[in-house]
Design a protein around this motif. Sequence first.
Motif, PDB file in Angstrom:
ATOM      1  N   VAL A  86      -1.209  34.547   2.390  1.00  0.00           N
ATOM      2  CA  VAL A  86      -0.431  33.418   2.903  1.00  0.00           C
ATOM      3  C   VAL A  86      -0.957  32.120   2.315  1.00  0.00           C
ATOM      4  N   THR A  87      -0.045  31.343   1.701  1.00  0.00           N
ATOM      5  CA  THR A  87      -0.419  30.063   1.108  1.00  0.00           C
ATOM      6  C   THR A  87       0.186  28.872   1.854  1.00  0.00           C
ATOM      7  N   GLU A  88       1.255  29.105   2.631  1.00  0.00           N
ATOM      8  CA  GLU A  88       1.901  28.031   3.368  1.00  0.00           C
ATOM      9  C   GLU A  88       2.301  28.521   4.754  1.00  0.00           C
ATOM     10  N   ALA A  89       2.161  27.635   5.747  1.00  0.00           N
ATOM     11  CA  ALA A  89       2.544  27.972   7.118  1.00  0.00           C
ATOM     12  C   ALA A  89       3.246  26.775   7.747  1.00  0.00           C
ATOM     13  N   TYR A  90       4.428  27.026   8.343  1.00  0.00           N
ATOM     14  CA  TYR A  90       5.243  25.973   8.938  1.00  0.00           C
ATOM     15  C   TYR A  90       5.590  26.339  10.376  1.00  0.00           C
ATOM     16  N   ILE A  91       5.271  25.426  11.293  1.00  0.00           N
ATOM     17  CA  ILE A  91       5.636  25.578  12.703  1.00  0.00           C
ATOM     18  C   ILE A  91       6.478  24.375  13.065  1.00  0.00           C
ATOM     19  N   ARG A  92       7.746  24.594  13.399  1.00  0.00           N
ATOM     20  CA  ARG A  92       8.671  23.490  13.613  1.00  0.00           C
ATOM     21  C   ARG A  92       9.369  23.617  14.968  1.00  0.00           C
ATOM     22  N   ASN A  93       9.467  22.464  15.657  1.00  0.00           N
ATOM     23  CA  ASN A  93      10.294  22.333  16.864  1.00  0.00           C
ATOM     24  C   ASN A  93       9.984  23.405  17.911  1.00  0.00           C
ATOM     25  N   GLN A  94       8.689  23.596  18.167  1.00  0.00           N
ATOM     26  CA  GLN A  94       8.266  24.520  19.215  1.00  0.00           C
ATOM     27  C   GLN A  94       7.270  23.818  20.122  1.00  0.00           C
ATOM     28  N   SER A  95       7.167  24.291  21.339  1.00  0.00           N
ATOM     29  CA  SER A  95       6.317  23.630  22.332  1.00  0.00           C
ATOM     30  C   SER A  95       4.868  24.037  22.139  1.00  0.00           C
ATOM     31  N   LEU A  96       4.058  23.069  21.673  1.00  0.00           N
ATOM     32  CA  LEU A  96       2.634  23.301  21.450  1.00  0.00           C
ATOM     33  C   LEU A  96       1.854  22.074  21.911  1.00  0.00           C
ATOM     34  N   PRO A  97       1.688  21.882  23.204  1.00  0.00           N
ATOM     35  CA  PRO A  97       1.046  20.648  23.674  1.00  0.00           C
ATOM     36  C   PRO A  97      -0.387  20.460  23.192  1.00  0.00           C
ATOM     37  N   THR A  98      -1.099  21.575  22.925  1.00  0.00           N
ATOM     38  CA  THR A  98      -2.502  21.466  22.521  1.00  0.00           C
ATOM     39  C   THR A  98      -2.802  22.439  21.393  1.00  0.00           C
TER      40      THR A  98
ATOM     41  N   GLY B 257       7.474  18.290  14.909  1.00  0.00           N
ATOM     42  CA  GLY B 257       8.296  18.264  16.108  1.00  0.00           C
ATOM     43  C   GLY B 257       7.841  19.231  17.177  1.00  0.00           C
ATOM     44  N   CYS B 258       6.535  19.414  17.315  1.00  0.00           N
ATOM     45  CA  CYS B 258       5.999  20.412  18.260  1.00  0.00           C
ATOM     46  C   CYS B 258       5.447  19.802  19.541  1.00  0.00           C
ATOM     47  N   ASN B 259       5.671  18.499  19.766  1.00  0.00           N
ATOM     48  CA  ASN B 259       5.224  17.832  20.997  1.00  0.00           C
ATOM     49  C   ASN B 259       3.716  17.937  21.223  1.00  0.00           C
ATOM     50  N   ILE B 260       2.961  18.002  20.133  1.00  0.00           N
ATOM     51  CA  ILE B 260       1.501  18.121  20.263  1.00  0.00           C
ATOM     52  C   ILE B 260       0.925  16.833  20.836  1.00  0.00           C
ATOM     53  N   VAL B 261       0.176  16.978  21.918  1.00  0.00           N
ATOM     54  CA  VAL B 261      -0.479  15.841  22.572  1.00  0.00           C
ATOM     55  C   VAL B 261      -1.939  15.753  22.174  1.00  0.00           C
ATOM     56  N   ASN B 262      -2.582  16.894  21.977  1.00  0.00           N
ATOM     57  CA  ASN B 262      -4.022  16.919  21.777  1.00  0.00           C
ATOM     58  C   ASN B 262      -4.391  17.929  20.698  1.00  0.00           C
ATOM     59  N   VAL B 263      -5.236  17.504  19.779  1.00  0.00           N
ATOM     60  CA  VAL B 263      -5.842  18.405  18.799  1.00  0.00           C
ATOM     61  C   VAL B 263      -7.347  18.393  19.068  1.00  0.00           C
TER      62      VAL B 263
ATOM     63  N   SER C 182       3.239  15.896  12.686  1.00  0.00           N
ATOM     64  CA  SER C 182       4.144  14.748  12.803  1.00  0.00           C
ATOM     65  C   SER C 182       5.243  15.016  13.820  1.00  0.00           C
ATOM     66  N   TYR C 183       5.862  13.907  14.264  1.00  0.00           N
ATOM     67  CA  TYR C 183       6.958  13.958  15.224  1.00  0.00           C
ATOM     68  C   TYR C 183       6.534  14.710  16.487  1.00  0.00           C
ATOM     69  N   GLY C 184       5.394  14.269  17.019  1.00  0.00           N
ATOM     70  CA  GLY C 184       4.884  14.831  18.256  1.00  0.00           C
ATOM     71  C   GLY C 184       4.453  13.730  19.193  1.00  0.00           C
ATOM     72  N   ASN C 185       3.528  14.051  20.089  1.00  0.00           N
ATOM     73  CA  ASN C 185       3.012  13.093  21.064  1.00  0.00           C
ATOM     74  C   ASN C 185       1.497  12.942  20.952  1.00  0.00           C
ATOM     75  N   LEU C 186       0.975  13.193  19.770  1.00  0.00           N
ATOM     76  CA  LEU C 186      -0.457  13.109  19.547  1.00  0.00           C
ATOM     77  C   LEU C 186      -0.957  11.697  19.810  1.00  0.00           C
ATOM     78  N   LYS C 187      -2.049  11.591  20.594  1.00  0.00           N
ATOM     79  CA  LYS C 187      -2.535  10.283  21.012  1.00  0.00           C
ATOM     80  C   LYS C 187      -3.868   9.897  20.367  1.00  0.00           C
ATOM     81  N   GLU C 188      -4.648  10.865  19.930  1.00  0.00           N
ATOM     82  CA  GLU C 188      -5.992  10.561  19.441  1.00  0.00           C
ATOM     83  C   GLU C 188      -6.357  11.495  18.295  1.00  0.00           C
ATOM     84  N   ILE C 189      -7.091  10.943  17.328  1.00  0.00           N
ATOM     85  CA  ILE C 189      -7.674  11.737  16.255  1.00  0.00           C
ATOM     86  C   ILE C 189      -9.183  11.758  16.472  1.00  0.00           C
ATOM     87  N   SER C 190      -9.711  12.924  16.808  1.00  0.00           N
ATOM     88  CA  SER C 190     -11.142  13.055  17.069  1.00  0.00           C
ATOM     89  C   SER C 190     -11.934  13.071  15.762  1.00  0.00           C
ATOM     90  N   ARG C 191     -13.231  12.965  15.903  1.00  0.00           N
ATOM     91  CA  ARG C 191     -14.084  12.722  14.738  1.00  0.00           C
ATOM     92  C   ARG C 191     -14.090  13.880  13.744  1.00  0.00           C
TER      93      ARG C 191
END
Length: 367
Positions: A62-74, A93-99, A116-125
């Motif tokens: 596998v060289t590429e992976a795409y996850i689109r428009n699915q619910s993944l809050p974390t 478009g996965c509504n990610i809030v936290n990584v 991109s196109y999510g709800n991510l609020k913070e980029i940790s170190r």
Amino acid sequence: MSSLKAYLIFLNIVLCFHVITSHTCHSFKNVTVLLHQKSGDPFNKTVNGCIERIEFNEKNVVTEAYIRNQSLPTLGRESVRNMVKLKTLVFWGCNIVNVESGAFRNLPRLKNLQISYGNLKEISRDVFHAAPTLELLRIHNNEIDIIADQALANLPGLKKIYAGNNMLEYWNREWFTNSTSLEIMDFQFNKIRTLPRRAFENLQNLKQIFFDYNEISNIHDNAFIGLKNLDYLGLRFNRLVSINENIFPSSLKIRSLLLDANYLNYLSNELLNKISVSELTLDGNPWKCPCLDRIHFWLHSSNGTLNKADSCTGSSIPDCAISKTYSTTCLETVDSDLTKKYIKSLRGLSKPLDKYCARTDYILIAV
């Protein structure tokens, strides 16, 4: 069996159980991932747990992976791991809030990452440390208001970052420590208020800087020191009242400089003599007419081109305004009365301007 031996066996079982459970991933539940093999043939895979090599048939590299428009809050710890051939990873478009820190592990060939196109609020170190070969990072169209110090550091191959359409109020050069290959930096449509001293000093490969559509009212001295040539410097639709010539190094060459829709009355002679600009846009500023004439002469003398902006232009929009204290020469002072007069004329147009043009909703209160 001795009690000591039995205890050691029990302890070993407990430790093994701890190791196994501590690396168990629950980030994905019935999530469909579009995958591309090295051969280029795409296939879908429903993932429960983590995206990792053992989830796929060994013959599928596998060289590429795409996850689109699915619910993944974390994206939890080790959500994507041990994908040693993976080059592109996209969450769109996965509504990610936290990584979480450690969400990615052992991705030694990853070059393109998008959240991109999510709800991510913070980029940790240390979110991106597992991908040292990263070249392109897209984290635009989220709600990011915090980026930790050195969160984007130690990525020697990083060339492009797109972080527009977020909620950032501050910009920090410490984000990019030892990430010196950056060529394109896009922070448009944020709420950044100021650019600090020596902001780009260690990013000497920068060619395109996008800070349009922010709240920048202050650029500190030496902010652009270290740069020699820029293809694009975008400062449109900000709150600049003046531009100190000391923000730029001497002899900086800028192909396209965009200053539309700020609150500028003039550009100083010192500034005009310090930089070289091939293309300039100025529309939507409350220029003093003699100062605008001087800019036109400077461009003509240096074979530069004055371009019309995409907005804030038209036959009914004034190019400049006359001060109460009339002068045929450019007086290098901020004239709040002239600015109010200019903005009032924009507000009185029969055809309303778009909301960004000269920030008419703000200027009458703030100036």
